[in-house]
Design an enzyme around this catalytic site. Structure first.
Site, PDB file in Angstrom:
ATOM      1  N   ARG A   9      -2.926 -10.875  -2.788  1.00  0.00           N
ATOM      2  CA  ARG A   9      -4.062 -10.220  -3.456  1.00  0.00           C
ATOM      3  C   ARG A   9      -4.715 -11.139  -4.474  1.00  0.00           C
ATOM      4  O   ARG A   9      -5.942 -11.141  -4.626  1.00  0.00           O
ATOM      5  CB  ARG A   9      -3.594  -8.903  -4.082  1.00  0.00           C
ATOM      6  CG  ARG A   9      -3.385  -7.822  -3.012  1.00  0.00           C
ATOM      7  CD  ARG A   9      -2.570  -6.672  -3.511  1.00  0.00           C
ATOM      8  NE  ARG A   9      -2.505  -5.581  -2.535  1.00  0.00           N
ATOM      9  CZ  ARG A   9      -1.714  -5.570  -1.450  1.00  0.00           C
ATOM     10  NH1 ARG A   9      -0.931  -6.615  -1.186  1.00  0.00           N
ATOM     11  NH2 ARG A   9      -1.713  -4.544  -0.617  1.00  0.00           N
ATOM     12  N   ASP A  26       9.744  -2.273   3.510  1.00  0.00           N
ATOM     13  CA  ASP A  26      10.201  -3.595   3.953  1.00  0.00           C
ATOM     14  C   ASP A  26      11.704  -3.787   3.749  1.00  0.00           C
ATOM     15  O   ASP A  26      12.272  -4.793   4.195  1.00  0.00           O
ATOM     16  CB  ASP A  26       9.432  -4.699   3.202  1.00  0.00           C
ATOM     17  CG  ASP A  26       7.967  -4.741   3.631  1.00  0.00           C
ATOM     18  OD1 ASP A  26       7.654  -4.256   4.733  1.00  0.00           O
ATOM     19  OD2 ASP A  26       7.141  -5.258   2.850  1.00  0.00           O
ATOM     20  N   ARG A  28      -0.474  -6.256  16.634  1.00  0.00           N
ATOM     21  CA  ARG A  28      -0.431  -5.248  15.555  1.00  0.00           C
ATOM     22  C   ARG A  28      -1.758  -4.477  15.435  1.00  0.00           C
ATOM     23  O   ARG A  28      -2.830  -5.013  15.698  1.00  0.00           O
ATOM     24  CB  ARG A  28      -0.053  -5.941  14.243  1.00  0.00           C
ATOM     25  CG  ARG A  28       1.319  -6.610  14.387  1.00  0.00           C
ATOM     26  CD  ARG A  28       1.799  -7.216  13.110  1.00  0.00           C
ATOM     27  NE  ARG A  28       2.059  -6.210  12.094  1.00  0.00           N
ATOM     28  CZ  ARG A  28       2.438  -6.499  10.850  1.00  0.00           C
ATOM     29  NH1 ARG A  28       2.573  -7.760  10.487  1.00  0.00           N
ATOM     30  NH2 ARG A  28       2.667  -5.545   9.994  1.00  0.00           N
ATOM     31  N   SER A  37      -0.485   3.258   4.293  1.00  0.00           N
ATOM     32  CA  SER A  37      -0.524   1.800   4.381  1.00  0.00           C
ATOM     33  C   SER A  37      -1.270   1.204   3.191  1.00  0.00           C
ATOM     34  O   SER A  37      -2.460   1.477   2.981  1.00  0.00           O
ATOM     35  CB  SER A  37      -1.202   1.368   5.687  1.00  0.00           C
ATOM     36  OG  SER A  37      -1.586   0.010   5.599  1.00  0.00           O
ATOM     37  N   ARG A  44      10.445  -2.931  14.577  1.00  0.00           N
ATOM     38  CA  ARG A  44      11.654  -3.082  13.754  1.00  0.00           C
ATOM     39  C   ARG A  44      12.688  -1.988  13.989  1.00  0.00           C
ATOM     40  O   ARG A  44      13.874  -2.206  13.756  1.00  0.00           O
ATOM     41  CB  ARG A  44      11.277  -3.082  12.271  1.00  0.00           C
ATOM     42  CG  ARG A  44      11.241  -4.457  11.721  1.00  0.00           C
ATOM     43  CD  ARG A  44      11.084  -4.544  10.242  1.00  0.00           C
ATOM     44  NE  ARG A  44      10.567  -5.879   9.991  1.00  0.00           N
ATOM     45  CZ  ARG A  44       9.784  -6.214   8.988  1.00  0.00           C
ATOM     46  NH1 ARG A  44       9.422  -5.317   8.097  1.00  0.00           N
ATOM     47  NH2 ARG A  44       9.375  -7.449   8.849  1.00  0.00           N
ATOM     48  N   LYS A  60       5.149 -11.499  -2.694  1.00  0.00           N
ATOM     49  CA  LYS A  60       4.237 -11.838  -1.588  1.00  0.00           C
ATOM     50  C   LYS A  60       2.990 -10.956  -1.620  1.00  0.00           C
ATOM     51  O   LYS A  60       1.871 -11.456  -1.473  1.00  0.00           O
ATOM     52  CB  LYS A  60       5.001 -11.676  -0.257  1.00  0.00           C
ATOM     53  CG  LYS A  60       4.204 -11.997   0.978  1.00  0.00           C
ATOM     54  CD  LYS A  60       5.112 -12.267   2.148  1.00  0.00           C
ATOM     55  CE  LYS A  60       5.496 -11.045   2.951  1.00  0.00           C
ATOM     56  NZ  LYS A  60       4.380 -10.456   3.710  1.00  0.00           N
TER      57      LYS A  60
HETATM   58  C1  S3P Z   1       2.083  -4.787   2.377  1.00  0.00           C
HETATM   59  C2  S3P Z   1       2.106  -3.481   2.803  1.00  0.00           C
HETATM   60  C3  S3P Z   1       3.068  -2.974   3.779  1.00  0.00           C
HETATM   61  C4  S3P Z   1       4.278  -3.911   3.895  1.00  0.00           C
HETATM   62  C5  S3P Z   1       3.850  -5.343   4.039  1.00  0.00           C
HETATM   63  C6  S3P Z   1       3.056  -5.791   2.827  1.00  0.00           C
HETATM   64  C7  S3P Z   1       1.030  -5.185   1.428  1.00  0.00           C
HETATM   65  O1  S3P Z   1       2.451  -2.899   5.039  1.00  0.00           O
HETATM   66  O2  S3P Z   1       5.075  -3.527   4.964  1.00  0.00           O
HETATM   67  O3  S3P Z   1       4.974  -6.203   4.175  1.00  0.00           O
HETATM   68  O4  S3P Z   1       1.138  -6.268   0.799  1.00  0.00           O
HETATM   69  O5  S3P Z   1       0.073  -4.422   1.266  1.00  0.00           O
HETATM   70  P1  S3P Z   1       1.543  -1.630   5.470  1.00  0.00           P
HETATM   71  O6  S3P Z   1       0.348  -1.570   4.619  1.00  0.00           O
HETATM   72  O7  S3P Z   1       1.179  -1.889   6.908  1.00  0.00           O
HETATM   73  O8  S3P Z   1       2.428  -0.441   5.303  1.00  0.00           O
END
Ligand code: S3P
Length: 419
Positions: free
Chosen positions: A18, A304, A113, A156, A335, A13
């Protein structure tokens, strides 16, 4: 009855998002094979099309034409990111340097969020960005951007990704220094698409420029989806599951390290290394698991997977602790609370102390009349695995949310559950 067999999880995903959003900043066209068909990625695809991008289904995959950062400056374009935080945050980075006014909104969960973490660095780069009390809707007025040297306070990948993507359109280099290493797909894909990101430990520096799509891209399978069945194999006696061709970037495989540490047998066969490592992973039941301690710096590599690892911890012998998991409070649901309430409803002993999640195993299951996922896809899949381990079948409210990340999850349950 255990989970047994081999399966191909859906396309990753994070990489799928991206590929689509970076095509907005890339020239050329690509046939993308194995793109995730989940609802979240559909939100990125809808945004790509709303900006004028062309994506057509072919027998082997999706053909996308890059927009090379050029689209008419919209006077005011509303983009519905639905449930997808990744769409909203990465797209904000893409749009920050593009003339026009964009309003990014989402559903009730996404509207709760935090977006200020992305808005702040983009403002420092010169974009005009406003949120509602730090949350969506987010309005972006694209401006010429300057490079920045930014240290996000949250670990993040979405924040890092947004800044790096904005940096492609800036007038000079942009650096991001992370607090802990997060998933590395944005930087790896920029480099794979002929851009330039220099990586020096936790500091990444992107050079402005236009990306170029490769003719063909094979999307690796999603380790975060695979994790449900790989963990399912580890917790139910007799289990042995192989997930084929999954992304094995160390920034994503923390859960395999933890399963191994807890006593499951984990084997990996690497099949490719470019642009990121991937391969086949087998997890086998090797006796009851034992509790594990997961330090805060490892959390981004399994962020995740904490719901399903929490189930493994609940069934393991002895205590487990996941340190520094405050980011879980701002996912599709809080969560931490969802894990505590729903695994707690099944008899698990779960505590939250400060920013740590503590679980005391093993668990003697109790069965409530029903469980409630709170429409959190990862929690819904965790609860389904919990009920398999409990040899029980009770309703789970909000199960349909699974399509957010893993539309064929139930099909794979049927495929792998041995009768
Ligand atoms: C993701 C980054 C993570 C992850 C999300 C997907 C991504 O979130 O929990 O499911 O694709 O960059 P955060 O960047 O908020 O940590």
């Amino acid at each position: 009855m255990p989970f047994i067999g081999a399966f191909a999880p859906p396309g990753d995903k994070s990489v799928s998002h991206r590929l689509i959003l970076m095509a907005l900043l890339a020239e050329g066209e690509a046939l993308i094979k194995g793109l995730s068909q989940c609802e979240d990625v559909a939100s990125s695809l809808a945004a790509f099309r709303a900006l004028g991008g062309s994506a057509t289904a072919e027998p082997d995959g999706l053909r996308i034409k890059g927009l090379a950062g050029q689209w008419p400056p919209f006077e005011s374009l509303e983009i519905d990111c639905r449930n997808s935080g990744t769409t909203m945050r990465l797209l904000a980075g893409v749009l920050a340097g593009s003339p026009g006014r964009y309003i990014l909104d989402g559903d009730d969960q996404l509207r709760r969020r935090p977006m200020e973490r992305v808005a702040k660095p983009l403002r420092l780069m010169g974009a005009q960005v406003t949120c509602q009390n730090g949350r969506p809707p987010m309005t972006i007025e694209g401006r010429p951007l300057n490079g920045v040297d930014y240290c996000p306070t949250d670990a993040s990948a979405q924040v890092k990704g947004a800044i790096l993507l904005a940096g492609l359109k800036a007038s000079g280099p942009t650096s991001v220094t992370e607090v802990s290493a997060t998933r590395s797909h944005t930087e790896n894909l920029i480099n794979h698409f002929h851009g330039h990101v220099a990586v020096d430990d936790l500091k990444l520096t992107v050079t402005p420029g236009i990306l170029r799509l490769p003719p063909v891209f094979e999307t690796p399978a999603d380790p975060s989806s695979a994790a449900f069945f790989l963990t399912g194999a580890a917790i139910i006696p007799g289990g042995r599951v192989t997930a084929t061709n999954i992304l094995l970037s160390p920034t994503r495989t923390g859960f395999l390290k933890v399963l191994n540490q807890m006593g499951a047998k984990v084997t990996m066969v690497m099949t490719s290394d470019t642009p990121e490592p991937c391969g086949d992973v087998t997890v086998e039941y090797a006796g009851p698991l034992t509790g594990a301690e997961v330090p805060a710096e490892d959390i981004p590599s399994l962020i995740d997977e904490i719901p399903i690892l929490a189930l493994a911890a609940a069934l393991a012998e002895g205590p487990s602790v996941f340190r520094g998991v405050e980011e879980l409070r701002v996912k599709e649901t809080d969560r931490l609370m969802s894990i505590r309430h729903q695994l707690g409803a099944l008899g698990a002993r779960v505590k939250i102390e400060g920013n740590d999640l503590l679980i005391q195993g093993p668990t003697t299951f109790i069965l409530p009349d029903r469980l409630d996922s709170g429409r959190d896809h990862r929690l819904a899949m965790t609860l389904i695995m919990a009920l398999r381990a409990a040899k029980a079948n009770i309703p789970i409210v909000g199960e349909e949310s699974i399509a957010i990340s893993y539309p064929n999850f139930q099909e794979h349950v049927k495929l792998l559950w041995s009768k």
